[in-house]
Design an enzyme around this catalytic site. Structure first.
Site, PDB file in Angstrom:
ATOM      1  N   ASP A   1      50.976  19.047  51.316  1.00 38.35           N
ATOM      2  CA  ASP A   1      49.586  19.233  50.890  1.00 38.35           C
ATOM      3  C   ASP A   1      49.239  20.688  50.601  1.00 38.35           C
ATOM      4  OD1 ASP A   1      49.285  16.496  51.277  1.00 38.35           O
ATOM      5  OD2 ASP A   1      48.594  16.757  53.346  1.00 38.35           O
TER       6      ASP A   1
ATOM      7  N   HIS B   1      49.423  13.869  45.432  1.00 38.98           N
ATOM      8  CA  HIS B   1      49.308  15.136  44.711  1.00 38.98           C
ATOM      9  C   HIS B   1      48.042  15.124  43.855  1.00 38.98           C
ATOM     10  CE1 HIS B   1      53.928  15.850  45.069  1.00 38.98           C
ATOM     11  NE2 HIS B   1      53.321  15.738  46.223  1.00 38.98           N
TER      12      HIS B   1
ATOM     13  N   GLN C   1      56.057  16.374  49.830  1.00 42.43           N
ATOM     14  CA  GLN C   1      55.995  16.796  51.227  1.00 42.43           C
ATOM     15  C   GLN C   1      56.227  18.316  51.321  1.00 42.43           C
ATOM     16  OE1 GLN C   1      58.160  13.663  50.690  1.00 42.43           O
ATOM     17  NE2 GLN C   1      56.081  12.917  50.603  1.00 42.43           N
TER      18      GLN C   1
HETATM   19  P1  GDP Z   1      49.829  18.445  47.383  1.00 44.32           P
HETATM   20  O1  GDP Z   1      50.210  17.232  48.162  1.00 44.32           O
HETATM   21  O2  GDP Z   1      50.663  19.624  47.751  1.00 44.32           O
HETATM   22  O3  GDP Z   1      49.800  18.207  45.910  1.00 44.32           O
HETATM   23  O4  GDP Z   1      48.352  18.819  47.835  1.00 44.32           O
HETATM   24  P2  GDP Z   1      47.118  17.791  47.971  1.00 44.32           P
HETATM   25  O5  GDP Z   1      46.667  17.399  46.629  1.00 44.32           O
HETATM   26  O6  GDP Z   1      47.451  16.721  48.939  1.00 44.32           O
HETATM   27  O7  GDP Z   1      46.067  18.723  48.704  1.00 44.32           O
HETATM   28  C1  GDP Z   1      45.621  19.927  48.158  1.00 44.32           C
HETATM   29  C2  GDP Z   1      44.097  19.866  48.022  1.00 44.32           C
HETATM   30  O8  GDP Z   1      43.591  21.172  47.780  1.00 44.32           O
HETATM   31  C3  GDP Z   1      43.638  19.034  46.849  1.00 44.32           C
HETATM   32  O9  GDP Z   1      42.383  18.475  47.166  1.00 44.32           O
HETATM   33  C4  GDP Z   1      43.487  20.064  45.727  1.00 44.32           C
HETATM   34  O10 GDP Z   1      42.550  19.677  44.732  1.00 44.32           O
HETATM   35  C5  GDP Z   1      42.983  21.236  46.497  1.00 44.32           C
HETATM   36  N1  GDP Z   1      43.367  22.558  45.979  1.00 44.32           N
HETATM   37  C6  GDP Z   1      44.543  22.930  45.393  1.00 44.32           C
HETATM   38  N2  GDP Z   1      44.548  24.265  45.179  1.00 44.32           N
HETATM   39  C7  GDP Z   1      43.366  24.736  45.618  1.00 44.32           C
HETATM   40  C8  GDP Z   1      42.786  26.056  45.703  1.00 44.32           C
HETATM   41  O11 GDP Z   1      43.383  27.056  45.339  1.00 44.32           O
HETATM   42  N3  GDP Z   1      41.544  26.148  46.262  1.00 44.32           N
HETATM   43  C9  GDP Z   1      40.866  25.055  46.718  1.00 44.32           C
HETATM   44  N4  GDP Z   1      39.662  25.242  47.246  1.00 44.32           N
HETATM   45  N5  GDP Z   1      41.379  23.811  46.642  1.00 44.32           N
HETATM   46  C10 GDP Z   1      42.611  23.658  46.122  1.00 44.32           C
HETATM   47  P1  IMO Z   2      52.576  15.511  49.894  1.00 44.26           P
HETATM   48  O1  IMO Z   2      53.644  15.341  48.859  1.00 44.26           O
HETATM   49  C1  IMO Z   2      51.550  15.752  54.100  1.00 44.26           C
HETATM   50  C2  IMO Z   2      53.815  13.208  56.836  1.00 44.26           C
HETATM   51  C3  IMO Z   2      53.077  12.069  57.518  1.00 44.26           C
HETATM   52  C4  IMO Z   2      53.842  12.011  58.836  1.00 44.26           C
HETATM   53  C5  IMO Z   2      55.272  12.286  58.405  1.00 44.26           C
HETATM   54  C6  IMO Z   2      56.124  11.055  58.201  1.00 44.26           C
HETATM   55  O2  IMO Z   2      51.242  15.034  49.482  1.00 44.26           O
HETATM   56  O3  IMO Z   2      52.567  16.926  50.394  1.00 44.26           O
HETATM   57  P2  IMO Z   2      56.231   9.191  56.293  1.00 44.26           P
HETATM   58  O4  IMO Z   2      55.206   8.234  55.809  1.00 44.26           O
HETATM   59  O5  IMO Z   2      56.776  10.091  55.248  1.00 44.26           O
HETATM   60  O6  IMO Z   2      57.328   8.527  57.077  1.00 44.26           O
HETATM   61  O7  IMO Z   2      55.459  10.108  57.380  1.00 44.26           O
HETATM   62  O8  IMO Z   2      55.187  13.015  57.190  1.00 44.26           O
HETATM   63  N1  IMO Z   2      53.737  13.214  55.358  1.00 44.26           N
HETATM   64  C7  IMO Z   2      52.996  14.074  54.667  1.00 44.26           C
HETATM   65  N2  IMO Z   2      52.133  15.027  55.076  1.00 44.26           N
HETATM   66  N3  IMO Z   2      51.792  15.581  52.796  1.00 44.26           N
HETATM   67  C8  IMO Z   2      52.663  14.653  52.364  1.00 44.26           C
HETATM   68  O9  IMO Z   2      53.032  14.539  51.077  1.00 44.26           O
HETATM   69  C9  IMO Z   2      53.278  13.809  53.309  1.00 44.26           C
HETATM   70  N4  IMO Z   2      54.166  12.777  53.245  1.00 44.26           N
HETATM   71  C10 IMO Z   2      54.440  12.436  54.507  1.00 44.26           C
HETATM   72  O10 IMO Z   2      51.731  12.390  57.709  1.00 44.26           O
HETATM   73  O11 IMO Z   2      53.429  13.044  59.670  1.00 44.26           O
HETATM   74 MG    MG Z   3      49.315  15.777  49.359  1.00 42.06          MG
END
Ligand code: GDP
Ligand code: IMO
Ligand code: MG
Length: 424
Positions: free
Chosen positions: A13, A41, A224
């Site tokens: 994330d 994502h 991840q």
């Molecule tokens: P990923 O799994 O690595 O793609 O990340 P996620 O999408 O799960 O979580 C990142 C969150 O932060 C999302 O809600 C994005 O829209 C948000 N985000 C990404 N970059 C930025 C940033 O630079 N600033 C802020 N405020 N939000 C961001």
């Molecule tokens: P993105 O790509 C954050 C975490 C779960 C749990 C552990 C194992 O969005 O960054 P699983 O279902 O994979 O067996 O869970 O891994 N986890 C993540 N945490 N971002 C993710 O993906 C995750 N994918 C799995 O919360 O702790």
């Molecule tokens: Mg994510």
């Protein structure tokens, strides 16, 4: 022409979706190499927000080809539902979206097994219930079902029957549920769904080779993050795949000699969703600030993310394991408004100070953070486009992160939108 990997440098994330979308304007091909629908994502483009679980984040660029490599565990329900959402929004990826025939398929029983195993665990991992562990377990146990197997009319019934029988045995003997899985229902459902899937199937390794021959740029999209890696993460609180850069070669069929660079996507602080050690976790006002200002809620599970300060030990560890060439430092805007910002530079453990990350949950749980403190800033930086226009304390924080991580910052992300990005 460039071949780049973008990898999550912390616990997932980090903003990979946003960075992949940004970099994909320069990429002809974006490929996912591991994980499954546990990924969430987020890509924000003006008033539209997309959360992609199965389909690579490059798909939103209409000139980019997207591919799902053999290392991914393929969730066909998630794929079809995302495809549907994209098409309804006017994005039709047909002809530029492919899935490897050699990817293992997440079957509905994998999700049931994931839930059943997690419910029985004394120390819960906090999985996403997307069937990830059980699907990779079958792959390693050599009883999994690949995309190519589902498409084989003779072989699929045989291998599915064997699996249903074996899984029913597990449900009965371990979880006390008799005749839980029905072969006919599972078969019919899967065959129907693959009527939609089959036209996207293509050898991804060959696609990559063709792209290289034609001097195209390729971007690999990590899912991840480093500390969730099955080998290098905070085991057993990890996912079931190699989330680090090494996994890209085995998960897609590209040779290591073809990779030019690895960009680590790293939040300017740290978050974790799910259980396991987290040395810099905050349970105070600063933690609440990061959680609420950063909108730190899981994109896949909707769970609140745990928040804490930036950890230099993690950054250096991630750099070592992934071979990071540069960083995309995300969400630095979220730190605005804090008087002081802390960065963890060591762990106190049994009277000693550790300066290298120990990837052992038992040790990490007993570590206390050692912090250095930097001055915060009050300005809203979310509209700034040039590095030189950032307030002095923001630049000082970035310089400090570069120094302690020993990796140069390439991109500074100051908001969720594509254009809220500064190339340093
Ligand atoms: P990923 O799994 O690595 O793609 O990340 P996620 O999408 O799960 O979580 C990142 C969150 O932060 C999302 O809600 C994005 O829209 C948000 N985000 C990404 N970059 C930025 C940033 O630079 N600033 C802020 N405020 N939000 C961001
Ligand atoms: P993105 O790509 C954050 C975490 C779960 C749990 C552990 C194992 O969005 O960054 P699983 O279902 O994979 O067996 O869970 O891994 N986890 C993540 N945490 N971002 C993710 O993906 C995750 N994918 C799995 O919360 O702790
Ligand atoms: Mg994510």
């Amino acid at each position: 022409m460039s071949v780049r990997i973008a990898v999550g440098a912390q616990w997932g994330d980090e903003g990979k979706g946003k960075i992949i979308d940004l970099l994909s304007s320069e990429a002809d091909l974006v490929v996912r190499s591991q994980g499954g629908a546990n990924a969430g994502h987020t890509v924000k483009i003006s008033d539209k927000k997309f959360i992609l679980h199965m389909i690579p984040s490059g798909v939103l660029n209409k000139n980019t080809v997207s591919a799902i490599g053999n290392g991914v565990v393929f969730d066909y329900d998630s794929f079809i539902s995302e495809l549907d959402t994209l098409k309804k929004t006017g994005i039709n990826p047909d002809g530029r979206l492919f899935i490897s025939p050699y990817a293992h398929v997440v079957m509905p029983y994998h999700k049931e097994l994931d839930r059943a195993a997690e419910n029985c665990r004394k120390n819960k991992i906090g999985t996403t219930f997307k069937g990830i562990g059980p699907a990779y377990q079958d792959k390693i146990s050599r009883c999994g079902i690949r995309v190519v197997d589902v498409l084989d009319a003779e072989y699929f019934p045989v291998v599915l029957k064997n699996n249903i029988e074996a899984k029913n045995h597990i449900f009965e003997k371990i979880y006390g549920e008799k005749n839980k899985l029905d072969y006919d229902k599972t078969y019919k459902n899967c065959i129907e769904k693959f009527e939609i899937v089959k036209k996207y199937v293509k050898d991804v390794s060959l696609l990559i080779e063709e792209s290289l021959e034609n001097k195209k740029s390729i971007l690999f999209e990590g899912a991840q993050g480093t500390l969730l890696d099955i080998d290098y993460g905070t085991y057993p609180y990890v996912t079931s795949s190699n989330t680090t850069s090494g996994g890209v070669c085995t998960g897609t069929g590209i040779s290591p000699t073809k990779i030019d660079s690895v960009i680590g996507v790293m939040k300017a602080y740290t978050t974790r969703v799910g259980n396991g050690p987290f040395v810099t976790e905050l349970n105070d006002e600063a933690g609440k600030h990061l959680q609420s200002v950063g909108c730190e809620v899981g994109a896949t599970t909707g769970r609140q993310r745990r928040c804490g300060w930036f950890d230099a030990l993690i950054a250096r560890y991630s750099s070592r394991i992934n071979g990071l060439s540069s960083l995309a430092l995300t969400k630095i805007d979220v730190l605005g408004g804090l008087d002081k910002i802390k960065v963890c530079v060591g762990y106190k453990y049994k009277g000693n100070i550790l300066t290298e990350f120990p990837p052992v949950s038992n040790i990490l749980e007993k570590c206390e953070p050692v912090y250095e403190e930097l001055d915060g800033w009050k300005e809203d930086i979310s509209d700034i486009k040039e590095y030189k226009d950032l307030p002095e304390n923001v630049r000082k924080y970035i310089d400090y992160i570069e120094k302690i991580s020993k990796v140069p910052v390439e991109i500074v992300s100051v908001g969720p939108e594509r254009n809220q990005s500064i190339f340093k």
